[in-house]
Scaffold this active site. Structure first.
Site, PDB file in Angstrom:
ATOM      1  N   CYS A  39      28.644  46.298  40.191  1.00  0.00           N
ATOM      2  CA  CYS A  39      28.920  45.313  39.137  1.00  0.00           C
ATOM      3  C   CYS A  39      27.689  44.424  38.889  1.00  0.00           C
ATOM      4  O   CYS A  39      27.066  43.939  39.841  1.00  0.00           O
ATOM      5  CB  CYS A  39      30.110  44.438  39.522  1.00  0.00           C
ATOM      6  SG  CYS A  39      30.600  43.266  38.228  1.00  0.00           S
ATOM      7  N   CYS A  66      37.830  43.468  37.256  1.00  0.00           N
ATOM      8  CA  CYS A  66      36.733  42.783  36.570  1.00  0.00           C
ATOM      9  C   CYS A  66      36.582  43.318  35.147  1.00  0.00           C
ATOM     10  O   CYS A  66      36.660  44.539  34.921  1.00  0.00           O
ATOM     11  CB  CYS A  66      35.440  43.002  37.359  1.00  0.00           C
ATOM     12  SG  CYS A  66      33.951  42.385  36.531  1.00  0.00           S
ATOM     13  N   CYS A  69      32.620  45.223  34.904  1.00  0.00           N
ATOM     14  CA  CYS A  69      32.340  46.558  35.449  1.00  0.00           C
ATOM     15  C   CYS A  69      33.518  47.520  35.309  1.00  0.00           C
ATOM     16  O   CYS A  69      33.390  48.706  35.598  1.00  0.00           O
ATOM     17  CB  CYS A  69      31.907  46.458  36.913  1.00  0.00           C
ATOM     18  SG  CYS A  69      33.201  45.887  38.052  1.00  0.00           S
ATOM     19  N   CYS A 316      53.602  37.832  65.493  1.00  0.00           N
ATOM     20  CA  CYS A 316      54.853  38.447  65.939  1.00  0.00           C
ATOM     21  C   CYS A 316      54.748  39.968  65.926  1.00  0.00           C
ATOM     22  O   CYS A 316      55.551  40.657  66.567  1.00  0.00           O
ATOM     23  CB  CYS A 316      56.020  37.966  65.086  1.00  0.00           C
ATOM     24  SG  CYS A 316      55.831  38.258  63.320  1.00  0.00           S
TER      25      CYS A 316
END
Length: 350
Positions: A39, A66, A69, A316
């Site tokens: 990009c 984007c 790009c 967890c």
């Protein structure tokens, strides 16, 4: 392809290395955008980057493509079904796309479904729905009014927008406070979008959007805050986003964000014990009960483990059944497995 290290990928991003085009994508937490590594836009700071192998992973993590790009185009640019639909979605990200729209454009819905699943791992309608929800939530978090967010998200009626929003957070957008004590905002992760609720000093909740218990958890927190949860982002939100990015990029298995623990005294003791389990280690519910000096409280430990409202950070996922089975995980066993795999990598690095 053997996945390169984070440092290698970041250097490839800086160098705009075309050899990674279509094989790796960079997600930028400070902008909510994902890009090709080539990009031309200004390069993001390293702490704001995470890397993913597919467009689907980027979108499911809550990032938008984007506009410079066009990362959703290269790998499917030769597909006559995909290219025009991607271009249409980019022009109208808030539009409520449906199968009749595909037919009007001359496409067979089943053909479109197969093509998008093949290229992106999700259907076109799933991709469009993700974009709509992101657009609406971003409008609210940016201080926009509910009607503005409704229009941005492409909902024709206020009731439909409230219903969709309530399904995610357990309450309509109009119920959020304009003078909040706690702030809710979207947080991106490779395992799917999350919601973080913070104040100016602590993280109160961090949960995957698709967890079934999430609306109930959010309501409890709303009661604690006396109805004063609003939209917005604090420095704590930015901190936990940066720490999550580092965690998933393989750069660090610890979190420094200060936590607000909401629960009974026993529940909080269980969560503190979970925080003592090193990344890469596994405990059983019996192990945790013994560490607390309450060997008879295995079931109570399991309940407290399941009541955790700060996913990933309070680990967890590091607790399994006595036979080594994954057992239950509110965010889905596939996420538990992936988190364990990531942390095993930290352990192998010492």
């Amino acid at each position: 392809m053997t996945r390169p290290s984070f440092d290698t990928l970041y250097q490839a991003l800086l160098a705009r290395d075309a050899s990674y085009d279509g094989r790796m994508f960079v997600c930028v937490s400070s902008t909510g955008i994902f890009c090709r590594l080539t990009c031309p836009a200004r390069k993001p700071r390293v702490e704001n980057c995470s890397f993913h192998e597919t467009v689907a992973e980027c979108i499911e993590a809550g990032f938008r493509p984007c506009k410079r790009c066009r990362p959703t185009t290269p790998e499917a640019s030769a597909d006559p079904v995909v290219k025009p639909l991607i271009e249409a979605l980019e022009k109208r990200p808030g539009y409520r796309w449906g199968e009749p729209d595909l037919v009007r454009m001359g496409f067979e819905p089943s053909t479109v479904r197969r093509a998008f699943k093949r290229h992106f791992g999700m259907t076109f309608l799933e991709m469009a729905r993700q974009r709509r929800l992101q657009e609406g939530f971003s409008a609210l978090a940016g201080g926009g009014k509910v009607i503005e967010a409704q229009i941005t998200a492409g909902f024709e009626s206020p009731s439909a927008f409230r219903e969709a929003f309530a399904k995610i957070l357990g309450q309509p957008p109009g119920a959020f406070s304009t003078q909040p004590l706690l702030f809710a905002d979207w947080v991106a992760s490779p395992l799917g979008p999350m919601i973080a609720v913070t104040d100016n000093t602590q993280l109160h909740l961090l949960e995957f959007l698709d967890r079934k218990a999430f609306p109930a958890e959010f309501r409890k927190l709303q009661t604690f805050a006396k109805g004063r949860i609003g939209f917005g982002r604090t420095e704590v939100t930015d901190q936990i986003q940066a720490e999550l990015d580092r965690f998933f990029a393989g750069q660090g298995g610890t979190f420094e964000t200060k936590l607000a623990l909401h629960g009974t005294a026993f529940t909080r003791d269980v969560w503190r014990e979970l925080l003592r389990i090193p990344a890469g280690d596994i405990r059983s519910y019996t192990d945790v009960a013994k560490a607390l000096g309450r060997p008879e409280a295995v079931r109570a430990v399991a309940r407290a483990n399941g009541a955790n409202q700060i996913a990933v950070v309070i680990p967890c996922h590091r607790v399994m059944g006595a036979d080594g089975s994954l057992t239950g995980y509110g965010g889905g066993l596939w996420r538990k497995q992936r988190l364990i795999e990531i942390e095993q990598g930290y352990r192998s690095k010492g």
